[in-house]
Design a protein around this motif. Structure first.
Motif, PDB file in Angstrom:
ATOM      1  N   GLY A 100       0.773  -1.222   0.173  1.00  0.00           N
ATOM      2  CA  GLY A 100      -0.003   0.210   0.137  1.00  0.00           C
ATOM      3  C   GLY A 100       0.851   1.550  -0.021  1.00  0.00           C
ATOM      4  O   GLY A 100       1.988   1.358   0.528  1.00  0.00           O
ATOM      5  N   THR A 109       3.029   2.049  -5.805  1.00  0.00           N
ATOM      6  CA  THR A 109       2.186   0.972  -5.489  1.00  0.00           C
ATOM      7  C   THR A 109       1.628   0.328  -7.009  1.00  0.00           C
ATOM      8  O   THR A 109       1.564  -0.869  -7.067  1.00  0.00           O
ATOM      9  CB  THR A 109       1.163   0.854  -4.591  1.00  0.00           C
ATOM     10  OG1 THR A 109       1.672   1.303  -3.009  1.00  0.00           O
ATOM     11  CG2 THR A 109       0.210  -0.099  -4.356  1.00  0.00           C
ATOM     12  N   CYS A 113       2.315  -3.169  -8.949  1.00  0.00           N
ATOM     13  CA  CYS A 113       1.148  -3.815  -9.312  1.00  0.00           C
ATOM     14  C   CYS A 113       1.338  -4.283 -10.785  1.00  0.00           C
ATOM     15  O   CYS A 113       1.185  -5.414 -11.185  1.00  0.00           O
ATOM     16  CB  CYS A 113      -0.086  -3.192  -8.912  1.00  0.00           C
ATOM     17  SG  CYS A 113      -0.691  -3.288  -7.217  1.00  0.00           S
ATOM     18  N   GLY A 122      -2.523  -8.037  -2.000  1.00  0.00           N
ATOM     19  CA  GLY A 122      -3.741  -7.281  -1.877  1.00  0.00           C
ATOM     20  C   GLY A 122      -2.986  -5.702  -1.975  1.00  0.00           C
ATOM     21  O   GLY A 122      -1.860  -5.577  -1.568  1.00  0.00           O
ATOM     22  N   ALA A 123      -3.908  -4.549  -2.410  1.00  0.00           N
ATOM     23  CA  ALA A 123      -3.327  -3.374  -2.595  1.00  0.00           C
ATOM     24  C   ALA A 123      -4.042  -2.287  -1.794  1.00  0.00           C
ATOM     25  O   ALA A 123      -5.344  -2.433  -1.844  1.00  0.00           O
ATOM     26  CB  ALA A 123      -3.206  -2.817  -3.945  1.00  0.00           C
ATOM     27  N   LEU A 210      -5.086  -1.263 -12.913  1.00  0.00           N
ATOM     28  CA  LEU A 210      -6.221  -1.467 -12.006  1.00  0.00           C
ATOM     29  C   LEU A 210      -7.037  -2.505 -12.706  1.00  0.00           C
ATOM     30  O   LEU A 210      -7.489  -3.277 -11.926  1.00  0.00           O
ATOM     31  CB  LEU A 210      -6.768  -0.100 -11.599  1.00  0.00           C
ATOM     32  CG  LEU A 210      -6.078   0.878 -10.991  1.00  0.00           C
ATOM     33  CD1 LEU A 210      -7.054   2.074 -10.586  1.00  0.00           C
ATOM     34  CD2 LEU A 210      -5.514   0.396  -9.524  1.00  0.00           C
ATOM     35  N   ALA A 217      -8.351  -4.880  -3.288  1.00  0.00           N
ATOM     36  CA  ALA A 217      -7.839  -3.649  -3.056  1.00  0.00           C
ATOM     37  C   ALA A 217      -8.919  -2.682  -2.288  1.00  0.00           C
ATOM     38  O   ALA A 217      -9.908  -2.951  -2.331  1.00  0.00           O
ATOM     39  CB  ALA A 217      -7.767  -2.757  -4.653  1.00  0.00           C
ATOM     40  N   LEU A 240     -11.337  -0.971 -10.602  1.00  0.00           N
ATOM     41  CA  LEU A 240     -10.876  -2.146 -10.014  1.00  0.00           C
ATOM     42  C   LEU A 240     -11.883  -3.423 -10.070  1.00  0.00           C
ATOM     43  O   LEU A 240     -13.082  -2.997  -9.836  1.00  0.00           O
ATOM     44  CB  LEU A 240     -10.255  -2.122  -8.797  1.00  0.00           C
ATOM     45  CG  LEU A 240      -8.869  -1.282  -8.383  1.00  0.00           C
ATOM     46  CD1 LEU A 240      -8.842  -0.506  -6.961  1.00  0.00           C
ATOM     47  CD2 LEU A 240      -7.927  -2.308  -8.560  1.00  0.00           C
ATOM     48  N   ALA A 243     -12.797  -4.222  -5.316  1.00  0.00           N
ATOM     49  CA  ALA A 243     -12.332  -3.172  -4.489  1.00  0.00           C
ATOM     50  C   ALA A 243     -13.310  -2.566  -3.325  1.00  0.00           C
ATOM     51  O   ALA A 243     -14.702  -2.600  -3.835  1.00  0.00           O
ATOM     52  CB  ALA A 243     -11.865  -1.619  -5.277  1.00  0.00           C
TER      53      ALA A 243
END
Length: 279
Positions: A100, A109, A113, A122-123, A210, A217, A240, A243
């Motif tokens: 993150g 980040t 990715c 995970g983000a 994304l 996310a 996303l 998300a």
């Protein structure tokens, strides 16, 4: 210290050199890597290390040139910064992590990715955006970079950026927090700040990244942020496939600093849920 990262032929051009990042590494459990905002350092994550390390392994690096990390010799690029983070995970024996970042850390980040998707559990994207700079914004970054290099001080950031880093509630009610943020800005080396401005100016649009991100996310946005907008946050959430969006009240651009309890609750729930899925 400069190191070449082994085994990255698919991601890194032959002559790209990563730097060995200084980082704080506390706690055990699901790895959570947090990347700081411009022009701060990993010191901004103090409240997260104190609270979230009770449940997770929290790794907070200083991005190249900031805090205890060297600037190195690479051309300015968020991709280079992302590869620095991947090299740090290699050194720590971490295969996958929740990664993150806030603002500039969010740009890194997104680059991480794109370049190392198999390492993203995970983000977390806080007060950042996936779109590239407009021509006006890019020109402004380059102008600031030139002044940083000419002045060899961060005065231009204290004049123009600092007043926008925290929200009006913080300005009115939390003088100590504003003072802490000011100290972090003052501590930034002008050379690193100029390099980072050029890196951010050159970053590509990341909406496609994304759309292709399969990991869950969390989007976090300070309701009083004057630098990125709620529309920026919602655009990322919509792009996303998986998300959730959290708006943090009474916070400007720096929710982890201005409203640490609310930020920690949102991130803690997100990482805990991911940890349960991989057991």
């Amino acid at each position: 210290m400069l190191v070449r990262s082994p085994g990255w032929a698919a991601f890194v051009p032959d002559e790209v050199i990563v730097v060995q990042l200084y980082s704080r590494d506390v706690g055990d459990g699901t790895p959570l890597v947090l990347l700081h905002a411009f022009p701060l350092s990993s010191a901004m994550w103090l409240a997260q290390r104190e609270a979230l390390a009770e449940r997770f392994r929290v790794v907070t690096p200083d991005l190249r040139g900031f805090g205890g990390s060297p600037l190195g010799t690479a051309e300015p690029s968020v991709d280079v910064m992302a590869d620095d983070v991947a090299a740090l995970l290699d050194a720590k024996g971490i295969d996958r992590a929740v990664v993150g970042g806030l603002s500039m850390g969010g740009y890194v980040t997104l680059a991480f990715c794109r370049r190392h998707p198999d390492r993203v559990l995970g983000a977390v994207l806080a007060d950042t955006k996936a779109t590239a700079d407009t021509e006006t914004a890019r020109a402004d970054r380059l102008r600031i970079a030139e002044r940083l290099e000419a002045d060899k001080t961060v005065d231009v950031l204290l004049e123009g950026l600092l007043p926008r880093l925290v929200g009006p509630t913080t300005m009115r009610q939390r003088a100590l927090i504003y003072g802490r943020v000011r100290g972090l800005v003052q501590s930034a080396p002008a050379s690193a700040a100029a390099w980072a401005q050029r890196a951010m100016a050159a970053r590509p649009d990341a909406l496609e990244t994304l759309a292709g991100l399969h990991a869950p996310a969390l989007i976090v946005h300070g309701a009083e942020d004057e630098i990125t907008t709620e529309d920026d946050a919602r655009a990322m959430a919509e792009a996303l496939p998986n998300a959730e969006l959290t708006l943090v009240p009474r916070s400007g651009h720096l929710p982890p600093v201005e409203q640490p309890q609310l930020f920690n609750e949102a991130v803690g729930e997100f990482v805990a849920a991911l940890g349960r899925t991989i057991r």
